[in-house]
Motif scaffolding. Structure first.
Motif, short mmCIF file in Angstrom:
data_model
loop_
_atom_site.label_atom_id
_atom_site.label_comp_id
_atom_site.label_asym_id
_atom_site.label_seq_id
_atom_site.Cartn_x
_atom_site.Cartn_y
_atom_site.Cartn_z
N ALA A 360 0.84 -1.20 0.00
CA ALA A 360 0.00 0.00 0.00
C ALA A 360 0.88 1.25 0.00
CB ALA A 360 -0.90 0.00 1.23
N PRO A 361 0.40 2.32 -0.63
CA PRO A 361 1.16 3.58 -0.57
C PRO A 361 1.13 4.15 0.85
CG PRO A 361 -0.97 3.94 -1.62
CD PRO A 361 -0.84 2.46 -1.42
N LEU A 362 2.12 4.97 1.14
CA LEU A 362 2.19 5.64 2.43
C LEU A 362 1.48 6.98 2.35
CD1 LEU A 362 5.97 5.03 3.20
CD2 LEU A 362 4.05 3.84 4.24
N SER A 363 0.69 7.28 3.36
CA SER A 363 0.09 8.60 3.43
C SER A 363 1.15 9.62 3.83
CB SER A 363 -1.04 8.62 4.47
OG SER A 363 -0.51 8.49 5.78
N ARG A 364 0.86 10.88 3.58
CA ARG A 364 1.80 11.92 3.99
C ARG A 364 1.99 11.90 5.51
NH1 ARG A 364 4.39 16.57 2.87
NH2 ARG A 364 4.19 18.32 4.30
N GLU A 365 0.93 11.63 6.25
CA GLU A 365 1.03 11.58 7.71
C GLU A 365 1.96 10.45 8.15
OE1 GLU A 365 -1.77 11.87 5.97
OE2 GLU A 365 -2.23 13.96 6.50
N GLN A 366 1.90 9.32 7.44
CA GLN A 366 2.79 8.20 7.79
C GLN A 366 4.24 8.54 7.45
OE1 GLN A 366 0.57 5.25 5.52
NE2 GLN A 366 0.28 4.03 7.37
N ARG A 367 4.47 9.17 6.32
CA ARG A 367 5.84 9.49 5.92
C ARG A 367 6.46 10.50 6.88
NH1 ARG A 367 5.01 12.02 0.82
NH2 ARG A 367 2.80 11.52 0.78
N ILE A 368 5.73 11.57 7.16
CA ILE A 368 6.25 12.58 8.08
C ILE A 368 6.36 12.01 9.50
CG2 ILE A 368 5.63 14.73 9.26
CD1 ILE A 368 4.71 15.83 6.62
N ALA A 373 9.55 10.25 14.01
CA ALA A 373 9.77 9.22 15.01
C ALA A 373 11.22 8.73 14.98
CB ALA A 373 8.81 8.06 14.78
N LEU A 374 11.74 8.48 13.79
CA LEU A 374 13.13 8.03 13.69
C LEU A 374 14.07 9.07 14.29
CD1 LEU A 374 13.12 6.48 10.10
CD2 LEU A 374 13.71 5.26 12.22
N THR A 375 13.84 10.34 13.97
CA THR A 375 14.67 11.41 14.51
C THR A 375 14.56 11.47 16.03
OG1 THR A 375 14.48 12.67 12.44
CG2 THR A 375 15.12 13.88 14.42
N ASN A 376 13.33 11.34 16.54
CA ASN A 376 13.12 11.36 17.99
C ASN A 376 13.84 10.19 18.67
OD1 ASN A 376 11.50 13.58 17.60
ND2 ASN A 376 9.57 12.49 17.92
N ASP A 417 3.62 2.89 10.96
CA ASP A 417 2.72 2.98 12.11
C ASP A 417 3.43 2.55 13.40
OD1 ASP A 417 0.70 3.86 10.45
OD2 ASP A 417 -0.24 1.88 10.25
N GLU A 418 4.26 1.51 13.30
CA GLU A 418 5.00 1.06 14.49
C GLU A 418 5.98 2.14 14.96
OE1 GLU A 418 8.33 -2.25 15.83
OE2 GLU A 418 7.20 -2.57 13.97
N LEU A 419 6.69 2.74 14.04
CA LEU A 419 7.63 3.78 14.42
C LEU A 419 6.92 4.96 15.07
CD1 LEU A 419 9.89 3.75 11.24
CD2 LEU A 419 10.64 3.21 13.58
N ILE A 420 5.78 5.32 14.53
CA ILE A 420 5.02 6.45 15.09
C ILE A 420 4.58 6.12 16.52
CG2 ILE A 420 2.87 7.76 14.88
CD1 ILE A 420 3.26 7.46 11.79
N ARG A 421 4.17 4.87 16.75
CA ARG A 421 3.78 4.47 18.11
C ARG A 421 4.98 4.53 19.07
NH1 ARG A 421 1.01 0.37 15.32
NH2 ARG A 421 2.62 -1.15 15.87
#
Length: 424
Positions: A360-368, A373-376, A417-421
């Motif tokens: 599935a494509p990534l939404s802009r919200e998922q990409r940002i 999250a990675l930076t954090n 989604d996992e990274l964002i969590r």
């Protein structure tokens, strides 16, 4: 000098090419009446265009004139008079398909049997002396022509100056956009092209081969010697200009762009998109070509990288120097693969041996969100802009290694989604 020119070209890449409809054949044959035309592929729904601030735009415009106007300020001001920002340009800039869609979806939409057949019909449109002078194969040039404008038929009809002013005002790539806007204004002020005819894509790319204004001024070629570099209406000028850009970016004669490769069991995916090595190194690691054989002698001596544009589950590629030269046109792995694989198809080379995953494509919200999250979490993506490029993939690969994951650097929707969590 070569290094500085290449960096300049990479810094002023052509705007990302849209996914274009198939062009009709050179000599169209009407379909039987009982066969309706196929429905166009569905276009992913984009978010609504943002509301822009006209007062803020006017303030930016005065700042632009102060920074770049110089002795031409009055002329620039005349061309910018009454201009309003285009909200749709901002929306499209944030949803470029090369960076938001899975590579396989992008490539499969671009590299089709119909498009390859159409390209073969047009291969003789590339002047032979262009191929001899610049060393760029006609198949590569026709592949770019197909992808950038559907062989000149979809060039974009937006006011280039308005589009670039909007991008500069929006600010995501302000320095780049202001530089391109100045060049576009110079094209008009110098009389190279009338303002009414300075049309292009939403991102300011112009003509049949979608040149940005700086590349038009520096690298445009008057192939037919009529005194005008006409990349809009003259096939020869457009194709010669594209060949000149690639040649100046370092195209290596007698070499292809790359190969699909088969990776052995237990391959260290952390090596992908990392340090480049020659073919002997990769062959010693168990990397092979699906049909056997090996690159030619010149290619085998080149330093090349392994690319996994859709992770360990998708096709793998050996990216030779000419792959990166194509990215001087559009700095996207998906774009460069589409051009290279189209050229392979024109030459009759076999299709890919490994299928693309249906991700599935990534939404802009998922990409940002994943970048933030990675930076954090301590894995700096060098910017949170929604563009999943080399820096984001490298940061993700470091996170994968640290967390015992397969380090292919590929961001899926589930992983985002996992990274964002974990760190959003």
């Amino acid at each position: 000098m070569r290094i500085s020119l290449r960096l300049l070209l990479l810094g002023t890449v052509a705007a990302c090419a849209p996914m274009l409809p198939e062009a009709p054949p050179v000599t169209p044959t009407p379909a039987p009446a009982e066969q309706p035309a196929p429905a166009p592929a569905p276009t992913p729904e984009l978010p609504a265009a943002p509301v822009v601030d006209q007062a803020g735009f006017e303030g930016w415009k005065q700042g632009f004139l102060a920074r770049h106007g110089g002795v031409r300020r009055a002329q620039y001001e005349r061309e910018l008079a009454g201009l309003t920002p285009d909200a749709s340009v901002i929306r499209l800039d944030r949803n470029q398909p090369e960076f938001s869609r899975p590579a396989g979806a992008y490539v499969q939409n671009a590299v089709t049997p119909t498009r390859i057949a159409q390209a073969r019909q047009r291969i003789d449109r590339v002047p032979w002396d262009v191929v001899q002078r610049y060393g760029v194969p006609s198949e590569i040039l026709v592949g770019i022509w197909a992808q950038e404008s559907s062989f000149g038929q979809v060039q974009g009809n937006q006011d280039v100056i308005r589009s670039l002013a909007t991008l500069a005002f929006d600010g995501r790539r302000r320095d780049w956009a202001e530089g391109q806007l100045k060049h576009a204004l110079d094209i008009v002020v110098d009389g190279r092209r009338a303002r009414a005819g300075l049309k292009g894509s939403w991102a300011g790319a112009m003509g049949q081969t979608q040149f940005m204004p700086d590349n038009y001024l520096r690298l445009g070629v008057d192939q037919d010697n009529d005194g005008i570099v006409d990349i809009w209406g003259d096939d020869a000028d457009a194709l010669a200009s594209a060949a000149n850009l690639l040649a100046q970016a370092g195209w290596k004669r007698g070499q292809t762009w790359g190969y699909e490769v088969t990776l052995p069991a237990g391959f260290d995916y952390a090596e992908a998109e990392g340090p480049k090595h020659n073919w002997r190194y990769w062959a010693a690691k168990g990397v092979t070509l699906p049909g056997g054989g090996q690159p030619n002698a010149a290619e085998a001596a080149e330093e090349a990288a392994i690319l996994l544009p859709q992770g360990a589950r998708g096709p793998a590629f050996l990216a030779l120097p000419n792959h990166y030269v194509i990215r001087a046109y559009n700095n996207s792995v998906s774009y460069a693969l589409a051009i290279g694989l189209t050229a392979d198809g024109i030459q009759g080379k076999p299709a890919l041996s490994k299928a693309w995953p249906n991700d599935a494509p990534l939404s802009r919200e998922q990409r940002i969100g994943a970048q933030q999250a990675l930076t954090n979490l301590g894995y700096d993506t060098r910017g949170v802009d929604g563009v999943i490029g080399a820096n984001t993939r490298a940061a993700l690969r470091r996170w994968q290694i640290a967390n015992g994951r397969l380090a292919d650097g590929y961001l899926t929707a589930d992983l985002a989604d996992e990274l964002i969590r974990r760190g959003g």
